[in-house]
Design a protein around this motif. Structure first.
Motif, PDB file in Angstrom:
ATOM      1  N   MET A  24       0.854  -1.199   0.000  1.00 57.02           N
ATOM      2  CA  MET A  24       0.000   0.000   0.000  1.00 57.02           C
ATOM      3  C   MET A  24       0.889   1.248   0.000  1.00 57.02           C
ATOM      4  N   SER A  25       0.624   2.156  -0.916  1.00 57.92           N
ATOM      5  CA  SER A  25       1.425   3.367  -1.025  1.00 57.92           C
ATOM      6  C   SER A  25       1.127   4.320   0.125  1.00 57.92           C
ATOM      7  N   THR A  26       2.009   5.300   0.312  1.00 57.49           N
ATOM      8  CA  THR A  26       1.818   6.292   1.373  1.00 57.49           C
ATOM      9  C   THR A  26       0.554   7.108   1.129  1.00 57.49           C
ATOM     10  N   VAL A  27       0.317   7.474  -0.140  1.00 59.50           N
ATOM     11  CA  VAL A  27      -0.878   8.262  -0.476  1.00 59.50           C
ATOM     12  C   VAL A  27      -2.142   7.488  -0.130  1.00 59.50           C
ATOM     13  N   GLU A  28      -2.160   6.208  -0.496  1.00 60.00           N
ATOM     14  CA  GLU A  28      -3.346   5.390  -0.198  1.00 60.00           C
ATOM     15  C   GLU A  28      -3.526   5.225   1.306  1.00 60.00           C
ATOM     16  N   ARG A  29      -2.446   4.998   2.021  1.00 57.23           N
ATOM     17  CA  ARG A  29      -2.523   4.804   3.469  1.00 57.23           C
ATOM     18  C   ARG A  29      -3.052   6.057   4.169  1.00 57.23           C
ATOM     19  N   VAL A  30      -2.555   7.222   3.783  1.00 55.10           N
ATOM     20  CA  VAL A  30      -3.011   8.475   4.393  1.00 55.10           C
ATOM     21  C   VAL A  30      -4.469   8.746   4.021  1.00 55.10           C
ATOM     22  N   THR A  31      -4.804   8.515   2.743  1.00 50.61           N
ATOM     23  CA  THR A  31      -6.180   8.738   2.296  1.00 50.61           C
ATOM     24  C   THR A  31      -7.150   7.840   3.039  1.00 50.61           C
ATOM     25  N   ARG A  32      -6.769   6.578   3.175  1.00 53.96           N
ATOM     26  CA  ARG A  32      -7.641   5.621   3.848  1.00 53.96           C
ATOM     27  C   ARG A  32      -7.846   5.985   5.318  1.00 53.96           C
ATOM     28  N   ARG A  33      -6.835   6.579   5.920  1.00 54.45           N
ATOM     29  CA  ARG A  33      -6.927   6.924   7.338  1.00 54.45           C
ATOM     30  C   ARG A  33      -7.815   8.138   7.583  1.00 54.45           C
ATOM     31  N   PHE A  34      -7.726   9.118   6.694  1.00 51.18           N
ATOM     32  CA  PHE A  34      -8.379  10.403   6.980  1.00 51.18           C
ATOM     33  C   PHE A  34      -9.650  10.669   6.167  1.00 51.18           C
ATOM     34  N   ILE A  35      -9.967   9.845   5.184  1.00 54.04           N
ATOM     35  CA  ILE A  35     -11.086  10.182   4.314  1.00 54.04           C
ATOM     36  C   ILE A  35     -12.428  10.147   5.039  1.00 54.04           C
ATOM     37  N   ARG A  36     -12.643   9.148   5.903  1.00 55.17           N
ATOM     38  CA  ARG A  36     -13.946   9.072   6.567  1.00 55.17           C
ATOM     39  C   ARG A  36     -14.166  10.219   7.547  1.00 55.17           C
ATOM     40  N   PRO A  37     -13.191  10.572   8.412  1.00 61.68           N
ATOM     41  CA  PRO A  37     -13.393  11.759   9.265  1.00 61.68           C
ATOM     42  C   PRO A  37     -13.641  13.020   8.455  1.00 61.68           C
ATOM     43  N   ALA A  38     -12.930  13.159   7.334  1.00 60.17           N
ATOM     44  CA  ALA A  38     -13.119  14.342   6.487  1.00 60.17           C
ATOM     45  C   ALA A  38     -14.524  14.365   5.897  1.00 60.17           C
ATOM     46  N   LEU A  39     -15.011  13.202   5.469  1.00 58.04           N
ATOM     47  CA  LEU A  39     -16.362  13.139   4.900  1.00 58.04           C
ATOM     48  C   LEU A  39     -17.420  13.423   5.962  1.00 58.04           C
ATOM     49  N   TRP A  40     -17.217  12.882   7.171  1.00 58.54           N
ATOM     50  CA  TRP A  40     -18.158  13.168   8.256  1.00 58.54           C
ATOM     51  C   TRP A  40     -18.236  14.665   8.527  1.00 58.54           C
ATOM     52  N   LEU A  41     -17.085  15.307   8.549  1.00 59.41           N
ATOM     53  CA  LEU A  41     -17.044  16.751   8.784  1.00 59.41           C
ATOM     54  C   LEU A  41     -17.772  17.495   7.671  1.00 59.41           C
ATOM     55  N   LEU A  42     -17.560  17.075   6.443  1.00 57.82           N
ATOM     56  CA  LEU A  42     -18.180  17.727   5.298  1.00 57.82           C
ATOM     57  C   LEU A  42     -19.693  17.541   5.303  1.00 57.82           C
ATOM     58  N   VAL A  43     -20.151  16.380   5.743  1.00 61.29           N
ATOM     59  CA  VAL A  43     -21.586  16.092   5.749  1.00 61.29           C
ATOM     60  C   VAL A  43     -22.304  16.809   6.884  1.00 61.29           C
ATOM     61  N   VAL A  44     -21.703  16.806   8.065  1.00 64.15           N
ATOM     62  CA  VAL A  44     -22.388  17.292   9.268  1.00 64.15           C
ATOM     63  C   VAL A  44     -22.243  18.799   9.473  1.00 64.15           C
ATOM     64  N   LEU A  45     -21.080  19.348   9.202  1.00 64.75           N
ATOM     65  CA  LEU A  45     -20.806  20.739   9.542  1.00 64.75           C
ATOM     66  C   LEU A  45     -21.773  21.752   8.920  1.00 64.75           C
ATOM     67  N   PRO A  46     -22.208  21.601   7.661  1.00 60.36           N
ATOM     68  CA  PRO A  46     -23.119  22.611   7.098  1.00 60.36           C
ATOM     69  C   PRO A  46     -24.449  22.730   7.834  1.00 60.36           C
ATOM     70  N   ALA A  47     -24.906  21.638   8.471  1.00 59.01           N
ATOM     71  CA  ALA A  47     -26.220  21.652   9.123  1.00 59.01           C
ATOM     72  C   ALA A  47     -26.302  22.688  10.250  1.00 59.01           C
ATOM     73  N   PRO A  48     -25.415  22.645  11.263  1.00 62.92           N
ATOM     74  CA  PRO A  48     -25.497  23.670  12.318  1.00 62.92           C
ATOM     75  C   PRO A  48     -25.226  25.076  11.799  1.00 62.92           C
ATOM     76  N   MET A  49     -24.414  25.180  10.751  1.00 58.63           N
ATOM     77  CA  MET A  49     -24.149  26.496  10.186  1.00 58.63           C
ATOM     78  C   MET A  49     -25.419  27.085   9.566  1.00 58.63           C
ATOM     79  N   LEU A  50     -26.172  26.252   8.848  1.00 50.03           N
ATOM     80  CA  LEU A  50     -27.423  26.722   8.239  1.00 50.03           C
ATOM     81  C   LEU A  50     -28.462  27.052   9.304  1.00 50.03           C
ATOM     82  N   ILE A  51     -28.532  26.228  10.346  1.00 49.22           N
ATOM     83  CA  ILE A  51     -29.483  26.489  11.428  1.00 49.22           C
ATOM     84  C   ILE A  51     -29.149  27.810  12.116  1.00 49.22           C
TER      85      ILE A  51
END
Length: 208
Positions: free
Chosen positions: A1-28
């Motif tokens: 597994m390459s370094t890029v894949e390893r880093v992406t695999r580690r951080f992609i889900r937290p980043a997606l959670w932040l992207l999905v959830v954060l706009p909601a309280p901001m809009l409210i």
């Protein structure tokens, strides 16, 4: 597994959670602080709908990305983005039914039947319901890979209906919805025309 894949695999889900959830309280917060302009309900409808469409289009982009990178583990992120799109679409529908029409189902029904763009938006949402309900591993196992894939091909119809809904809902500048529509068309073309041949008959990757 390459370094890029390893880093992406580690951080992609937290980043997606932040992207999905954060706009909601901001809009409210913007709604409560009266920062959504002269027609806050309409602005809230458009913003929640735009987020739903962004995540729906993003879910379509995952499969070509899997083909390009060979990262099969991205399939879980595709499901996550699909559910995120449903979450925001439900929020969009809730603003429409609760804040705009105050649960006046008779008027809501008339509005859906009278305006084609609302009919298309409702169609896009209804098609997303079975996709969300069958997003689990158990549902895939019960339906079988072939039937599950056929069912989830409804996402193509849903995204087209959602893009048309967005274009016709905008009364003035249609630049943003046209950009989304163009991206969706490219991704659909890639998904349909550019699908690579399966390497083995024993491996089936469900499509979102």
């Amino acid at each position: 597994m390459s370094t890029v894949e390893r880093v992406t695999r580690r951080f992609i889900r937290p980043a997606l959670w932040l992207l999905v959830v954060l706009p909601a309280p901001m809009l409210i917060a913007q709604l409560l602080l009266d920062q959504l302009g002269a027609d806050p309900i309409d602005k809230l409808e458009r913003l929640t709908g735009a987020w739903a469409l962004r995540f729906l289009i993003a879910s379509l982009a995952v499969t070509p990305l899997m083909w390009l990178t060979g990262w099969g583990w991205l399939v879980a992120q595709r499901k996550f983005l699909g559910l995120a799109a449903f979450f925001w679409a439900f929020g969009h529908l809730s603003v429409y039914t609760v804040l705009d029409w105050f649960f006046d189902w008779q008027e809501i029904t008339k509005d859906i039947l009278k305006h084609l763009y609302i009919t298309l938006g409702m169609t896009a949402f209804v098609l997303m319901v079975p996709l969300a309900l069958t997003s689990t591993k158990g549902a895939i196992k019960r339906l079988g890979g072939v039937r599950w894939n056929r069912l989830h091909s409804l996402v193509y119809v849903s995204v087209i209906a959602a893009c048309l809904h967005f274009v016709w809902a905008v009364k003035k500048d249609i630049t943003e919805p046209m950009i989304y529509g163009g991206i969706a068309l490219v991704l659909l073309a890639v998904r349909v025309v550019g699908r690579p041949p399966a390497r083995t008959k024993s491996v089936t990757v469900p499509s979102a």
